[in-house]
Every structure is written in C-alpha cells, then in structure tokens.
Design an enzyme around this catalytic site. Sequence first.
Site, PDB file in Angstrom:
ATOM      1  N   ASP A 111      -2.491 -17.973   1.509  1.00 43.38           N
ATOM      2  CA  ASP A 111      -3.712 -18.546   0.922  1.00 43.38           C
ATOM      3  C   ASP A 111      -4.138 -19.794   1.698  1.00 43.38           C
ATOM      4  OD1 ASP A 111      -1.364 -19.695  -0.025  1.00 43.38           O
ATOM      5  OD2 ASP A 111      -2.174 -20.214  -1.982  1.00 43.38           O
TER       6      ASP A 111
ATOM      7  N   TYR B 114       0.820  -1.216   0.000  1.00 41.21           N
ATOM      8  CA  TYR B 114       0.000   0.000   0.000  1.00 41.21           C
ATOM      9  C   TYR B 114       0.860   1.275   0.000  1.00 41.21           C
ATOM     10  CZ  TYR B 114      -3.939  -3.061   1.178  1.00 41.21           C
ATOM     11  OH  TYR B 114      -4.901  -4.041   1.171  1.00 41.21           O
TER      12      TYR B 114
ATOM     13  N   LYS C 268       3.718 -15.228   1.271  1.00 41.37           N
ATOM     14  CA  LYS C 268       3.691 -16.046   0.063  1.00 41.37           C
ATOM     15  C   LYS C 268       5.140 -16.262  -0.384  1.00 41.37           C
ATOM     16  CE  LYS C 268       0.638 -16.925  -2.508  1.00 41.37           C
ATOM     17  NZ  LYS C 268       0.078 -18.269  -2.773  1.00 41.37           N
TER      18      LYS C 268
ATOM     19  N   ASP D 189      -4.878  -7.257   5.859  1.00 36.22           N
ATOM     20  CA  ASP D 189      -6.122  -6.570   5.550  1.00 36.22           C
ATOM     21  C   ASP D 189      -7.211  -7.615   5.270  1.00 36.22           C
ATOM     22  OD1 ASP D 189      -7.868  -4.577   4.956  1.00 36.22           O
ATOM     23  OD2 ASP D 189      -6.852  -3.859   3.172  1.00 36.22           O
TER      24      ASP D 189
ATOM     25  N   ASP E 269     -10.182  -9.223   8.225  1.00 38.54           N
ATOM     26  CA  ASP E 269     -11.617  -9.081   7.953  1.00 38.54           C
ATOM     27  C   ASP E 269     -12.291 -10.446   7.924  1.00 38.54           C
ATOM     28  OD1 ASP E 269     -11.552  -6.385   7.880  1.00 38.54           O
ATOM     29  OD2 ASP E 269     -12.258  -6.159   5.825  1.00 38.54           O
TER      30      ASP E 269
END
Length: 369
Positions: free
Chosen positions: A226, A142, A193, A250, A254
């Site tokens: 993942d 970001y 990852k 992020d 959530d």
Amino acid sequence: MTNPSILILPGDGIGPEVMTEVRKVIGWFADKRGLAFDVSEDLVGGAAYDAHGTPLHDDTMAKALEVDAVLLGAVGGPKYDDLDFSVKPERGLLRLRKEMDLFSNLRPAQCFDALADFSSLKKDIIAGLDIMIVRELTSGVYFGEPRGIMDDNEGGRVGINTQRYTTEEIRRVARSAFELAKRRGNKVCSMEKANVMESGILWREEVQWVHDNEYPDVELSHMYADAGAMQLVRWPKQFDVIVTDNLFGDLLSDCAAMLTGSLGMLPSASLGAPMENGRPKALYEPVHGSAPDITGQGKANPIACILSFAMALRYSFDQGDEATRLETAIETVLADGHRTADLIGEEGRAPISTAEMGDAIVAALENSL
Ligand code: NAD
C-alpha cells in the site's frame, strides 16, 4: 547454426494490424543488422476458434513450447462474447501462459519525453521514467485452494480465496527480478503486506534469502504494497525493479502503466524457466486488447507491440543494444511529432495511420545506421 525462432500469433481485432508493423521491423533487423529469425505464424483466440473450434489448437501449443519466443497480438472481440467459457478467446492465452509456466510477468513503465504531457502526473515527476514491475503470475490468491462461495451455515454465504506461496515460487520470481536489475539500475524493491499477512512475511524472508545468498551486489529494499502504491504516484523515479506477488502486481502494474499515458504504448513479457538453450520460455505481447472499436480503420498504435518485440530482443535474444536502437527509433519518431490517433492530446494535430507509424519507425531505424 540455426536462426533463433519466433512464433507470431496475431490473434483478433487490431492484433493482425499491429503485427504487420512488427513484421516490418523484424524484416529490417534481418536485412540490415544480420539478425535473422525463423518466423512462423499461427492462429490464437477467436481466429483459432473460427478455424478449429478451439481458441488454441494443440499443434499451435506444441509449436509455442518449441520456439525461442512467442509474440502475440491480442485476442477477443464482441463476435465471441456469447461463446461457452471453455472456448472463449481468452482461454487460448491462458492456456499458453499455463502450459509454458510463465511465472514472471514483466511490465515496464517507461515515459518517452515527447509524451510526458500525456501523464496525469506533472511532467517533472514523469519525464525520463523507466521502471520495471515484475509480477508473479502463476500462483498466489488467484490460484490458491480452498476457494469458492459456500454456505456459512448461519443462513448466509461466505466467499473464500487463499493466498498461498511456496519457498520455490517466491525464490524463482525473485531471481528473475534480481537478474533484470543487474542489466538495469541494480536496484530491487520487493512489495508485500508482511505487516498483516503470513504469506507476506514468507515473501519478505525468501526474497531476502535470494538476495543474501545469490545477489548480494544488487541493492534490495522492502516496502508494504500500500505504501508502494503511494510512492509510485508520489515519486516513481525512486524505483528501478519492483517485484511483487500476483494480486499486488496486478494492481501496481496497471497503476504504473497509466503513469505513462496510452494503452497503445505498453509492452509486456511473461517469462518462464530456462530452456535447454539457456533462453527462458517467453511470451511477448502488448498490454492492450483487440480494440474492436477501432479495428480495420488503420487507427491502432503499433508501438506497444513493437516495444514487445524490443523486449524479446533484450530478454530472449541477448540483443540489448539492438533493443535500445529500436526504442531510440521510437523515441525519435515521437519527438518528430508523429502521432497515431490515441496519442493526440489537446494540440489537435493530424494523426497518422498504423502503417505510417510502422514506416516512420523503420525509417528512423534506417537513419540510426
Ligand atoms: P482494449 O485494450 O482492447 O481497448 C480499450 C481502449 O483502448 C479502446 O478504446 C481501444 O480503442 C483503445 N486501444 C487499445 N489498444 C490500442 C492501440 N494499440 N492503439 C490505439 N488505441 C488502442 O480493451 P477492451 O475494449 O476492454 O477489450 C476489447 C477486447 O479485447 C475484449 O474482447 C477483451 O476481452 C480483449 N482483451 C484482450 C487482451 C489480450 O489479448 N491480452 C487484453 C485486454 C482485453
């Protein structure tokens, strides 16, 4: 000895409504547990814009940097939707996070037994869940450069963002996760990852380095993000603390939050480097926004904001037992069947108001003595 200090920034919409209930709880701890705080209050978001033409006045920013903890309600609302980007209410919150350098975002996913039916997962998977997601908040994709949308010189365009992490950025958030784990179940799972991203390989190596050199007694595992997402919905109770980068955090936070039901139940903390007194710079806030659809109707659930204060008790003021007392009081109130409108499921019982929920929690605290 001066009292520890808290700056309250109620903000907009339901922010002031839920903060009124937090103040009742703060007052109870001062009266009954001898935990007195120097509490000051100021404006943020649209409320600050209305008063000063800016979503965060410089004086408020200076105060936030001085106090031991900031407690924020929520910012934003339709009244401010057409403002210039530079003065939108959210800019006030972003400025606080940036200037306080709050790099470690703590999002607990905790399931109160009385609300286990609220989850989209089966009750036995979710009942008793208590995990913490630690998300790196100030770096990663970001913020990385280069970024932008540009011509690709072949008649099309290209959109670019850069995932970039330094050793120190990874190590400091890893330390924050290990410190938390020591106060909880003593387990950290780091997610990245590393199979497809060099920044993921560095992440894994640096987290391992912090573990081996500084926290060898905490159990550490690594998981691809993942696979971690799948495990979170398959069997979330396998985790204690999860540490991950800004982007994966992020998404994963959530996802984990929704395991437990309503937005009105979700607290958060954002922590930075220790100040001179040893306490971390800290901002506590509910995950939810200003909920303009229910503002002013006494319908807001104050629990997310009250649980954010419980996090402040634990992480800023070293009052873990009192934080547990407050969480247990909330558990009791829910078990007794008290529900704000957002917690009414199929059963159709009558909801109580924001103020009634605050009063019920204070009454349960009183009963805990
Ligand atoms: P929201 O979280 O405000 O509301 C989403 C839904 O959840 C609404 O139906 C609302 O009524 C309900 N809800 C939220 N909190 C609740 C509570 N405590 N009790 C009962 N119900 C609750 O999100 P939104 O509607 O997307 O955004 C509204 C405004 O809030 C926007 O201006 C947005 O930018 C802002 N926002 C601010 C923050 C923040 O301050 N950290 C976070 C998210 C959104």
